[in-house]
Design a protein around this motif. Structure first.
Motif: not given
Length: 118
Positions: A27-32, A34-38, A40-48
């Motif tokens: 359900t993620m915003d496809k405009k924000q 563009r892909s699962y990779s983007k 997941i990268v944002a979530a992993v970076n934010d978490h760590f």
């Protein structure tokens, strides 16, 4: 070193955390993102990055919660002030005075006699 690294993400939908992650990705915003990779990268970076900030400042989470609470209090007060009638307007207007009774003829005559005595 390779410029692109490929990995597999495996989610077990029987696990509550995995299922929620899957739903977020669906359900993620496809405009924000563009892909699962983007995403997941944002979530992993934010978490760590957050883990590093917490390790450096153990009171960070408490201050963030306090700031969030104070922000909600301020927003609630501001909203109340915008929607409620202004109490200053109520105090600025004088209270209505009861109407004075009309003097009768006898009182008028006594007042005129008093004024004529000067």
């Amino acid at each position: 070193m390779k410029q692109i690294y490929t990995t597999t993400l495996r989610l077990n939908l029987a696990d509550e955390d995995d299922r929620r992650a899957f739903e977020y990705l669906q359900t993620m915003d496809k405009k924000q993102y563009r892909s699962y990779s983007k995403a997941i990268v944002a979530a992993v970076n934010d978490h760590f990055e957050r883990q590093e900030r917490l390790a450096a400042d153990p009171y960070l989470e408490t201050r963030e919660k306090e700031d969030s609470f104070l922000r909600r209090v301020r927003e609630t007060i501001e909203q109340g002030l915008r929607t409620a009638p202004s109490p200053m307007l109520q105090f600025a207007q004088p209270a209505p005075q009861p109407a004075a009774p009309e003097p009768d003829d006898e009182e008028l005559s006594a007042a005129l006699d008093f004024a004529d005595s000067f």
